[in-house]
Design an enzyme around this catalytic site. Structure first.
Site, short mmCIF file in Angstrom:
data_model
loop_
_atom_site.label_atom_id
_atom_site.label_comp_id
_atom_site.label_asym_id
_atom_site.label_seq_id
_atom_site.Cartn_x
_atom_site.Cartn_y
_atom_site.Cartn_z
N GLY A 10 0.96 -1.17 0.13
CA GLY A 10 0.06 -0.05 -0.01
C GLY A 10 0.74 1.17 0.11
O GLY A 10 0.54 2.03 0.72
N GLY A 14 -0.52 8.27 0.62
CA GLY A 14 -0.64 8.52 2.12
C GLY A 14 0.57 8.09 2.76
O GLY A 14 1.87 8.45 2.09
N ILE A 15 0.47 7.64 3.88
CA ILE A 15 1.58 7.38 4.79
C ILE A 15 2.38 6.27 4.13
O ILE A 15 3.73 5.99 4.66
CB ILE A 15 1.16 6.81 6.13
CG1 ILE A 15 0.42 5.55 6.43
CG2 ILE A 15 0.55 8.05 6.80
CD1 ILE A 15 0.07 5.02 7.81
N GLY A 16 1.86 5.33 3.41
CA GLY A 16 2.90 4.36 2.73
C GLY A 16 3.74 4.76 1.86
O GLY A 16 5.06 4.56 1.72
N SER A 138 -4.62 0.92 14.70
CA SER A 138 -5.22 2.11 14.76
C SER A 138 -5.80 2.09 15.96
O SER A 138 -6.04 1.02 16.67
CB SER A 138 -6.39 2.43 13.61
OG SER A 138 -7.46 3.66 14.02
N TYR A 164 -13.88 -2.10 10.70
CA TYR A 164 -12.60 -1.63 10.43
C TYR A 164 -11.82 -1.71 11.99
O TYR A 164 -10.72 -2.22 11.99
CB TYR A 164 -12.60 -0.06 10.03
CG TYR A 164 -11.34 0.53 10.07
CD1 TYR A 164 -10.52 0.15 8.79
CD2 TYR A 164 -10.81 1.38 10.98
CE1 TYR A 164 -9.35 0.76 8.84
CE2 TYR A 164 -9.81 1.95 10.65
CZ TYR A 164 -8.87 1.76 9.80
OH TYR A 164 -7.55 2.27 9.69
#
Length: 281
Positions: A10, A14-16, A138, A164
């Site tokens: 991923g 984003g953060i990836g 998370s 989630y």
């Protein structure tokens, strides 16, 4: 000094993406496991241009397709002697109940089961590389109420946030199981909360979920800031004694009471092994 070989799922946004960029600057050889190889190749060029690091590689891997995961693992095993860092970064939240190619509920498939198969398939070269496995969890894990009799959400009304949160709890269970089972073989494992990051996460939500994301947006951090804990865990020295722990802001942090449930942790491992068994051959 030997090059650190790092695999990231991923990583195209984003953060990836920020994690891949930061670790490339630290001269890691980066293997980008991506669903969209065109975007992956574009990112490869972007990272190479920005960092002058030419050791950037793209491997197709769709975590919602376990055959694709197995194929990606096969490519890595044929290309590498060892993996030093595996960052299970990919994830997602879905507004309605969807199924993966293999018939699994999509949140469970993308956030947990695909990564579970990836790790199991890569074990020989993870052991050789004395790898650190980093799972992006998370604080949403705190809303989880796992039902091991209905992992696929077919017997109860589907809730995107509960699904989630449950998947993020499973990331912590998985991390602790890895630390216990494979720590003696030199593998360490860490889970982390990256923070509320301003990315495209949750873009497909509608109704209350969309409103919740809109209300939270002014308080969100940048993707670059959200990547800091992943980068820390991938590159810091002498942190193996903290294997199995959950991190926030580059420090070990507390979890929900449910995340310490050993029965749930072991049950998840058992069920996950059963589900991926056809893809291990």
């Amino acid at each position: 000094m030997p090059i650190t070989t790092t695999v990231i799922t991923g990583a195209t946004s984003g953060i990836g993406k920020e994690t891949a960029m930061a670790l490339a600057k630290k001269d890691h050889a980066i293997y980008l496991l991506v669903r969209d190889t065109e975007r992956g190749e574009a990112l490869k060029q972007e990272i190479a241009t920005a960092t002058k690091n030419r050791n950037i590689y793209v491997v197709h891997c769709d975590l919602a397709d376990l055959e694709s995961v197995r194929n990606a693992a096969g490519i890595l095993k044929s290309s590498l002697l060892g993996i030093n860092v595996l960052i299970n970064n990919a994830g997602g939240i879905f507004d309605e109940r969807l199924e993966s190619k293999d018939g699994f509920e999509m949140t469970f498939a993308v956030n947990h089961l695909g990564h579970f198969l990836l790790v199991q398939s890569l074990l020989p070269i993870l052991e050789k590389g004395q790898a650190r496995i980093i799972n992006i969890s998370s604080e949403a894990h705190r809303m989880a109420k796992p039902n091991f009799n209905d992992l696929q959400w077919v017997k109860r009304p589907y809730s995107s946030w509960k699904a989630y949160g449950t998947a993020k709890l499973f990331n912590i269970y998985f991390t602790r199981s890895l630390a216990l089972k494979y720590g003696p073989k030199g593998i360490s494992a860490f889970a982390l909360h990256p923070g509320m990051v301003n990315t495209g996460f949750g873009a497909g939500l509608t109704g209350f979920g969309k409103t919740l994301m809109w209300l939270a947006r002014p308080f969100m951090i940048s993707a670059e800031t959200g990547a800091l804990t992943s980068v820390y865990l991938a590159s810091a020295a002498r942190i193996d004694t903290k294997s199995g722990k959950y991190f926030k802001n580059r420090h070990p942090a507390g979890t929900s009471a449910a995340a310490t449930n050993e029965v749930g942790r072991d049950r998840l491992w058992e069920l996950s092994m059963e589900l991926i068994e056809p893809f291990l051959a």
